[in-house]
Design a protein around this motif. Structure first.
Motif, PDB file in Angstrom:
ATOM      1  N   ALA A  30      42.271  41.961  55.746  1.00 45.67           N
ATOM      2  CA  ALA A  30      41.354  41.487  54.708  1.00 45.67           C
ATOM      3  C   ALA A  30      41.911  41.414  53.293  1.00 45.67           C
ATOM      4  O   ALA A  30      41.950  40.346  52.695  1.00 45.67           O
ATOM      5  N   GLY A  31      42.343  42.551  52.730  1.00 50.15           N
ATOM      6  CA  GLY A  31      42.757  42.565  51.335  1.00 50.15           C
ATOM      7  C   GLY A  31      43.894  41.588  51.069  1.00 50.15           C
ATOM      8  O   GLY A  31      43.816  40.739  50.178  1.00 50.15           O
ATOM      9  N   SER A  34      42.930  37.880  51.549  1.00 48.54           N
ATOM     10  CA  SER A  34      42.272  37.182  50.443  1.00 48.54           C
ATOM     11  C   SER A  34      43.238  36.965  49.285  1.00 48.54           C
ATOM     12  O   SER A  34      42.998  36.142  48.427  1.00 48.54           O
ATOM     13  N   CYS A  68      46.377  48.103  48.998  1.00 50.46           N
ATOM     14  CA  CYS A  68      45.706  46.805  49.070  1.00 50.46           C
ATOM     15  C   CYS A  68      45.669  46.065  47.733  1.00 50.46           C
ATOM     16  O   CYS A  68      45.671  44.854  47.684  1.00 50.46           O
ATOM     17  N   SER A  69      45.598  46.811  46.623  1.00 48.85           N
ATOM     18  CA  SER A  69      45.431  46.119  45.350  1.00 48.85           C
ATOM     19  C   SER A  69      46.697  45.373  44.929  1.00 48.85           C
ATOM     20  O   SER A  69      46.673  44.587  43.995  1.00 48.85           O
ATOM     21  N   PRO A 202      29.145  51.262  52.378  1.00 43.42           N
ATOM     22  CA  PRO A 202      29.852  50.430  51.401  1.00 43.42           C
ATOM     23  C   PRO A 202      31.039  51.218  50.855  1.00 43.42           C
ATOM     24  O   PRO A 202      30.919  52.399  50.545  1.00 43.42           O
ATOM     25  N   GLY A 203      32.184  50.567  50.784  1.00 40.02           N
ATOM     26  CA  GLY A 203      33.368  51.232  50.251  1.00 40.02           C
ATOM     27  C   GLY A 203      34.212  51.888  51.319  1.00 40.02           C
ATOM     28  O   GLY A 203      35.193  52.552  51.011  1.00 40.02           O
ATOM     29  N   ALA A 204      33.838  51.740  52.578  1.00 35.23           N
ATOM     30  CA  ALA A 204      34.615  52.345  53.654  1.00 35.23           C
ATOM     31  C   ALA A 204      35.175  51.244  54.545  1.00 35.23           C
ATOM     32  O   ALA A 204      34.426  50.424  55.048  1.00 35.23           O
ATOM     33  N   PHE A 205      36.500  51.231  54.707  1.00 38.06           N
ATOM     34  CA  PHE A 205      37.076  50.219  55.590  1.00 38.06           C
ATOM     35  C   PHE A 205      38.242  50.774  56.392  1.00 38.06           C
ATOM     36  O   PHE A 205      39.128  50.059  56.814  1.00 38.06           O
ATOM     37  N   ARG A 208      37.887  49.757  60.228  1.00 37.43           N
ATOM     38  CA  ARG A 208      38.227  48.367  60.415  1.00 37.43           C
ATOM     39  C   ARG A 208      39.738  48.185  60.358  1.00 37.43           C
ATOM     40  O   ARG A 208      40.313  47.451  61.141  1.00 37.43           O
ATOM     41  N   ALA A 359      38.990  53.315  46.204  1.00 36.27           N
ATOM     42  CA  ALA A 359      38.669  52.117  45.424  1.00 36.27           C
ATOM     43  C   ALA A 359      38.119  52.551  44.080  1.00 36.27           C
ATOM     44  O   ALA A 359      37.911  53.731  43.829  1.00 36.27           O
ATOM     45  N   GLY A 360      37.876  51.597  43.233  1.00 34.60           N
ATOM     46  CA  GLY A 360      37.304  51.889  41.927  1.00 34.60           C
ATOM     47  C   GLY A 360      38.367  52.041  40.858  1.00 34.60           C
ATOM     48  O   GLY A 360      39.425  51.403  40.925  1.00 34.60           O
ATOM     49  N   THR A 365      44.862  51.268  44.577  1.00 35.03           N
ATOM     50  CA  THR A 365      43.748  51.383  45.515  1.00 35.03           C
ATOM     51  C   THR A 365      44.169  50.871  46.879  1.00 35.03           C
ATOM     52  O   THR A 365      45.051  50.032  46.989  1.00 35.03           O
ATOM     53  N   ILE A 433      35.323  56.493  46.096  1.00 36.67           N
ATOM     54  CA  ILE A 433      35.237  55.533  45.003  1.00 36.67           C
ATOM     55  C   ILE A 433      35.279  56.264  43.673  1.00 36.67           C
ATOM     56  O   ILE A 433      34.509  57.187  43.431  1.00 36.67           O
ATOM     57  N   MET A 435      34.897  56.668  39.749  1.00 37.25           N
ATOM     58  CA  MET A 435      34.089  56.102  38.688  1.00 37.25           C
ATOM     59  C   MET A 435      34.538  56.646  37.340  1.00 37.25           C
ATOM     60  O   MET A 435      34.869  57.823  37.224  1.00 37.25           O
TER      61      MET A 435
ATOM     62  N   GLY B  89      28.857  45.948  47.787  1.00 40.52           N
ATOM     63  CA  GLY B  89      29.270  47.296  48.181  1.00 40.52           C
ATOM     64  C   GLY B  89      29.504  48.105  46.915  1.00 40.52           C
ATOM     65  O   GLY B  89      29.498  47.558  45.818  1.00 40.52           O
ATOM     66  N   THR B  90      29.729  49.400  47.072  1.00 37.76           N
ATOM     67  CA  THR B  90      29.804  50.268  45.888  1.00 37.76           C
ATOM     68  C   THR B  90      30.860  49.812  44.883  1.00 37.76           C
ATOM     69  O   THR B  90      30.590  49.724  43.685  1.00 37.76           O
ATOM     70  N   CYS B 120      29.351  45.609  52.070  1.00 35.07           N
ATOM     71  CA  CYS B 120      30.785  45.790  51.826  1.00 35.07           C
ATOM     72  C   CYS B 120      31.654  44.967  52.784  1.00 35.07           C
ATOM     73  O   CYS B 120      31.525  45.075  53.994  1.00 35.07           O
ATOM     74  N   SER B 123      37.206  44.906  51.152  1.00 38.11           N
ATOM     75  CA  SER B 123      38.388  44.622  50.342  1.00 38.11           C
ATOM     76  C   SER B 123      38.198  45.285  48.984  1.00 38.11           C
ATOM     77  O   SER B 123      38.418  44.684  47.946  1.00 38.11           O
ATOM     78  N   CYS B 124      37.774  46.546  49.038  1.00 40.74           N
ATOM     79  CA  CYS B 124      37.345  47.244  47.822  1.00 40.74           C
ATOM     80  C   CYS B 124      38.444  47.317  46.770  1.00 40.74           C
ATOM     81  O   CYS B 124      38.162  47.434  45.585  1.00 40.74           O
ATOM     82  N   GLY B 125      39.693  47.258  47.197  1.00 42.09           N
ATOM     83  CA  GLY B 125      40.795  47.299  46.246  1.00 42.09           C
ATOM     84  C   GLY B 125      40.825  46.066  45.361  1.00 42.09           C
ATOM     85  O   GLY B 125      41.481  46.054  44.333  1.00 42.09           O
ATOM     86  N   LEU B 126      40.138  45.010  45.791  1.00 40.14           N
ATOM     87  CA  LEU B 126      40.184  43.748  45.063  1.00 40.14           C
ATOM     88  C   LEU B 126      38.820  43.392  44.490  1.00 40.14           C
ATOM     89  O   LEU B 126      38.492  42.239  44.287  1.00 40.14           O
ATOM     90  N   PRO B 136      37.382  33.863  50.645  1.00 40.15           N
ATOM     91  CA  PRO B 136      37.230  35.013  49.748  1.00 40.15           C
ATOM     92  C   PRO B 136      37.894  34.778  48.387  1.00 40.15           C
ATOM     93  O   PRO B 136      38.990  34.240  48.301  1.00 40.15           O
ATOM     94  N   LYS B 139      38.842  39.900  42.752  1.00 41.10           N
ATOM     95  CA  LYS B 139      38.851  40.268  41.333  1.00 41.10           C
ATOM     96  C   LYS B 139      38.217  39.169  40.486  1.00 41.10           C
ATOM     97  O   LYS B 139      38.799  38.681  39.518  1.00 41.10           O
TER      98      LYS B 139
END
Lengths: 548, 164
Positions: A30-31, A34, A68-69, A202-205, A208, A359-360, A365, A433, A435, B89-90, B120, B123-126, B136, B139
């Protein structure tokens, strides 16, 4: 397949690899996808052919490499280096082995992001091609199943898992060995193994990524569970929103069947085991085990009262062993290396490693796997590079909508099941995550309550009506219209939901509220008493004007 | 018109759906699998389609509708020309997902859009992520999204999935 053919397959693949000078692995999940990894992979394949190196350079798609980032990530086996932010224009240099142009983008295993990790579950992810069973076998795959089938009795397997003290990775941390024993001891002639891959926080992958990067590891773990529990049929319940994971599981099941690693007479024994895939349709509550069972049966995914627990009466009323993806992914190594080996990693009460999806507001990340008990500070500062310049750490959220937050004073807390529970949050499935001070904690609580309100299945009243009430109170507070009585009401409703809800969704729904009220009470009070959002996030001023 | 009739008479989708049900021996336990197959073939679950599934699987129509409406992924109306799923997602929420949602809602004057809040996407990193016409975007900033919307409008608002 027999022990002999497993060895032959392994040797043949290792032999084949000897002729290849450089295996270039492209993250295709995924990451990175995209970020454009598809084009990168195509460019690499074209380039390998154009430079006439198709024989010595092999281009493969793999699973997640973690960071991933900075995708798309590409790993070259020739120097065991990962290259970040790769574009199709980098292809010629990667194929010819000219590392000069990757200033600042070449990450070796000594890089703090990788050096601080211990990858057991993600061992193959980013190395092996998840679409080739030979890759998994070459990495030592299916050796655990071979041992479980040919050299161990079902009680031996259960004993080994108990010795490892592995705890369920789905969130609650129930001892896996005990669960297996319950199913194995049940006198029923029919039982099932179910893999809960309905990762909806949300925020968990993490799950997957395991399925996308190393699906055979999960199938192997399930087959071992089948042998231990005397089950002949397994189901993977996957999230409908993860098409690539679904595709990869399908491919893996098909390959394992073709190779005789699933089906009848596995390793020439009388053990038989089948796995079928069931696809969820977007209901968070189906991550709850009794709701998941209903959904596999083709019904509305509403939970049932427990007891009876699934190990006694699960799918179609038969004993059912349900574990999470990451739990099953731990099994092959436990069987191969022994429970004592596993118990020596992590802490005494929570052995092993845990994958976190970070993440966050941190520099790096992605997916991070560390021994359980690693402190939050190590994960965030050493591995993930800390909070970027100009921002200040406020809290880390774990456990998704059922969890809570860890404020700055607890940065040195070891991340294990019991320590997290003690400060009012939970391990959960592994979302983490970060913050910063611009995040309003009241709004975070409201956000999670909205999630639970939307996802409540509506079967029991405490959850159905309670989440709506709590959400409207929290919304009122974020609008600056809350009153002192709201604190009391939130606490009262929280206790009610915890006590009276039918399933985990309702019982855990108040957690983010209680956790933020515990650690950030001042922020709630500022909203109520001073009509002011300290984080500057809630639009209080706008609403005040309307009311005056 | 005649083309339409011809298409109806030999609708390959009907056969495909029949095959999907046969694969599960018309078992009611496979209802969710069959609904997935039906939605993939027809794009959405119409009332006649649901009735037909109920008949073939020998289930009460109430059970079929009850199950179909319980799960978020099933649609009961055809999709619009364009689609945008904003991940809430968060991580994406914290990174401004709701603002992107508002941006999309504002420009949907002609109603040619299916705009959804997504769970979610992992792809939370992005973050924040928007799935724009199936692709998709990562950012995403408000300016980027607005530029992309303008691009879509300028290209004549033709359906990317026309002919499906």
């Amino acid at each position: 397949m027999t022990a002999e053919t497993l060895r032959q397959t392994r040797d043949a693949e290792l032999e084949r690899r000897k002729g290849i000078k450089n295996r270039i692995a492209c993250c295709t999940v995924a990451g990175c996808e995209s970020a454009g990894s598809g084009e990168v992979r195509a460019a690499l394949e074209r380039e390998a052919a154009a430079q006439g190196r198709a024989g010595e350079v092999e281009v493969r798609g793999t699973g997640c490499m973690g960071w991933c980032s900075r995708g798309p990530l590409v790993r070259c086996s020739s120097n065991d280096t990962i290259y970040a932010e790769v574009t199709p224009a980098d292809a010629p240099a990667l194929v010819s082995g000219d590392a000069g142009r990757f200033e600042g983008r070449a990450l070796t295993t000594e890089h703090p992001f990788y050096a601080g990790q211990r990858r057991l579950i993600l061992r193959n992810s980013g190395h092996a091609d998840p679409e080739r069973i030979a890759d998994y076998i070459a990495q030592g795959g299916y050796q655990g199943l071979l041992k479980a089938v040919t050299a161990m009795t079902p009680p031996d397997i259960v004993a080994e898992v108990k010795r490892s003290r592995l705890r369920g990775r789905g969130g609650a941390g129930y001892p896996t060995g005990l669960k297996w024993e319950l199913v194995a001891r049940h006198p029923s002639t029919v039982s099932y193994v179910v893999c809960n891959a309905d990762e909806g926080d949300p925020g968990a992958f993490m799950n997957r990524s395991v399925l996308e990067g190393d699906p055979h590891r999960v199938l192997e773990g399930m087959a071992i569970a089948g042998r231990a529990a005397g089950a002949e049929q397994g189901y993977i319940y996957a999230r409908g929103e993860s098409p690539l994971a679904i595709e990869r599981i399908r491919t893996a099941i098909e390959q394992a069947r073709r190779e005789g690693l699933l089906g009848s007479r596995i390793f020439d024994s009388n053990f038989q085991f089948q796995i079928d895939l069931r696809i969820g349709a977007g209901a968070y509550v189906c991550g709850e085990e009794t709701a998941l069972i209903k959904s596999i049966e083709g019904k509305r995914g509403q939970p049932a009262p427990r007891p009876p627990y699934p190990p006694e009466s699960g799918l179609w009323g038969h004993p059912t062993l349900i574990n999470n993806v990451e739990t099953f992914a731990n099994i092959p190594a436990i069987i191969e290396n022994g429970g004592d080996w596993f118990a020596s990693i992590g802490t005494a009460s929570s052995p092993g490693t845990k994958v976190f999806a970070v993440a966050g507001r941190v520099q790096r990340t992605g997916l991070v796997e560390v021994p359980i008990g690693t402190t939050l500070r190590t994960i965030l500062s050493d591995i993930c590079g800390g909070v970027p310049e100009g921002y200040e750490f406020k809290a880390a959220q774990t456990g998704g909508p059922a969890g809570g937050c860890i404020p700055a004073p607890f940065l040195d807390l070891p991340m294990d099941y019991d320590s997290l529970t003690r400060i009012g949050t939970m391990m959960g499935s592994g979302g983490l995550i970060v913050m910063d001070t611009s995040t309003c904690m009241v709004d975070v609580a409201r956000f999670f309550m909205e999630f639970c309100m939307d996802e409540s299945c509506g079967k029991c009243i405490p959850c159905r009506a309670g989440t709506v009430q709590m959400h409207s109170i929290l919304e009122r507070i974020t609008r600056g219209e809350g009153s002192e009585a709201d604190f009391w009401m939130l606490e009262e409703l929280s206790a009610l939901l915890r006590e009276a809800s039918l399933c985990g969704l309702g019982m855990a729904a108040p957690n983010p509220v209680l956790s933020t009220m515990r650690h950030f009470r001042g922020e709630y009070e500022a909203h109520v008493r001073e009509h002011h959002c300290p984080a500057g996030h809630c639009p209080i001023h706008a609403s005040e004007e309307v009311h005056s | 018109m005649s083309l339409d009739n011809a298409a109806q008479m030999t609708d390959p989708r009907e056969e495909a759906l029949e095959r999907a049900m046969a694969r599960y021996q018309y078992s009611g336990d496979a209802l969710i699998e069959v609904l997935h197959a039906a939605q993939q073939l027809y794009g959405y679950l119409s009332a006649p389609l649901l009735r037909k599934i109920a008949r073939r699987l020998m289930l009460p129509p109430s059970r079929v509708l009850g199950v179909a409406t319980f799960y978020h992924l099933f649609r009961f109306a055809p999709a619009q020309h364009h689609s945008a799923v904003v991940c809430l997602g968060t991580a994406c929420y914290a990174a401004g997902g709701t603002d992107l949602m508002a941006t999309l809602r504002r420009q949907d004057g002609d109603g040619g859009w299916t705009i959804e809040a997504g769970r979610c996407v992992g792809s939370c990193g992005l973050a924040p992520i928007v799935i724009y016409d199936g692709k998709p975007m990562s950012k995403v900033t408000r300016a980027q999204l607005e530029a992309r919307i303008k691009e879509t409008h300028d290209s004549g608002n033709t359906a990317p999935d026309a002919g499906r």
